[in-house]
Motif scaffolding. Sequence first.
Motif, PDB file in Angstrom:
ATOM      1  N   CYS A  14       0.793  -1.170  -0.176  1.00 39.37           N
ATOM      2  CA  CYS A  14       0.072   0.052   0.017  1.00 39.37           C
ATOM      3  C   CYS A  14       0.905   1.193   0.222  1.00 39.37           C
ATOM      4  O   CYS A  14       1.900   1.556   0.808  1.00 39.37           O
ATOM      5  CB  CYS A  14      -0.906   0.055   1.073  1.00 39.37           C
ATOM      6  N   ARG A  16      -0.074   4.386   0.280  1.00 37.91           N
ATOM      7  CA  ARG A  16      -0.629   5.330   1.191  1.00 37.91           C
ATOM      8  C   ARG A  16      -0.086   5.206   2.637  1.00 37.91           C
ATOM      9  O   ARG A  16       0.664   6.056   3.406  1.00 37.91           O
ATOM     10  CB  ARG A  16      -2.111   5.430   1.059  1.00 37.91           C
ATOM     11  N   CYS A  17       0.065   3.680   2.823  1.00 33.92           N
ATOM     12  CA  CYS A  17       0.686   3.440   4.058  1.00 33.92           C
ATOM     13  C   CYS A  17       2.361   3.921   4.311  1.00 33.92           C
ATOM     14  O   CYS A  17       2.709   4.192   5.323  1.00 33.92           O
ATOM     15  CB  CYS A  17       0.684   1.695   4.411  1.00 33.92           C
ATOM     16  N   THR A  52       0.807  -0.387  -4.722  1.00 35.91           N
ATOM     17  CA  THR A  52      -0.871  -0.234  -4.923  1.00 35.91           C
ATOM     18  C   THR A  52      -1.514   0.714  -4.390  1.00 35.91           C
ATOM     19  O   THR A  52      -0.937   1.527  -3.409  1.00 35.91           O
ATOM     20  CB  THR A  52      -1.444  -1.719  -4.783  1.00 35.91           C
ATOM     21  N   CYS A  54      -4.490   2.764  -1.947  1.00 38.18           N
ATOM     22  CA  CYS A  54      -4.982   2.413  -0.496  1.00 38.18           C
ATOM     23  C   CYS A  54      -5.745   1.128  -0.424  1.00 38.18           C
ATOM     24  O   CYS A  54      -6.526   0.866  -1.437  1.00 38.18           O
ATOM     25  CB  CYS A  54      -5.791   3.305  -0.059  1.00 38.18           C
ATOM     26  N   LEU A  55      -5.385   0.195   0.455  1.00 39.65           N
ATOM     27  CA  LEU A  55      -6.119  -1.064   0.575  1.00 39.65           C
ATOM     28  C   LEU A  55      -7.236  -1.070   1.690  1.00 39.65           C
ATOM     29  O   LEU A  55      -8.084  -1.863   1.987  1.00 39.65           O
ATOM     30  CB  LEU A  55      -5.099  -2.062   1.044  1.00 39.65           C
ATOM     31  N   CYS A  58      -5.193   0.828   6.662  1.00 39.67           N
ATOM     32  CA  CYS A  58      -4.813   2.131   7.521  1.00 39.67           C
ATOM     33  C   CYS A  58      -4.153   1.914   8.906  1.00 39.67           C
ATOM     34  O   CYS A  58      -4.519   2.505  10.029  1.00 39.67           O
ATOM     35  CB  CYS A  58      -5.674   3.388   7.341  1.00 39.67           C
ATOM     36  N   SER A  64       0.218  -2.112   5.231  1.00 41.06           N
ATOM     37  CA  SER A  64      -0.744  -3.166   4.490  1.00 41.06           C
ATOM     38  C   SER A  64      -0.152  -3.735   2.914  1.00 41.06           C
ATOM     39  O   SER A  64       0.166  -3.011   2.323  1.00 41.06           O
ATOM     40  CB  SER A  64      -2.032  -2.636   4.163  1.00 41.06           C
ATOM     41  N   GLN A  66      -1.072  -6.584   0.277  1.00 46.77           N
ATOM     42  CA  GLN A  66      -2.072  -7.529  -0.396  1.00 46.77           C
ATOM     43  C   GLN A  66      -1.622  -8.806  -1.078  1.00 46.77           C
ATOM     44  O   GLN A  66      -0.557  -8.273  -1.965  1.00 46.77           O
ATOM     45  CB  GLN A  66      -3.350  -6.783  -1.026  1.00 46.77           C
TER      46      GLN A  66
END
Length: 100
Positions: A14, A16-17, A52, A54-55, A58, A64, A66
């Motif tokens: 992720c 965003r993470c 990738t 955002c999953l 958060c 995260s 996937q």
Amino acid sequence: MRDEGSQETQAQVCHRCLLRLETSAGGVDLPRRIRDTLAAQGCAESVRVSLTGCLGYCPVGLVSVQLRRNGEFLDVVLIDPARDGAELLTHLSCPSSETP
């Protein structure tokens, strides 16, 4: 070249993470460190690491990831960036670096 019976596993990290991590956690470098960890256990050929969006998990201070095999969802694993993706090894079938 892969044989037809092989299965490709994707570890989608992720983005965003990574951006939410403290700078000292070295988030932007985490995908490379995950690749290194997987390669040390013999997974470099069978697992593709990529970023990738955002999953939706958060977690604070975690990332995260996937896991997908041949495009099908397997699991979302929350990893500690300080462990360089070692948590993923329990979810993947990788030959150990100790195997002759």
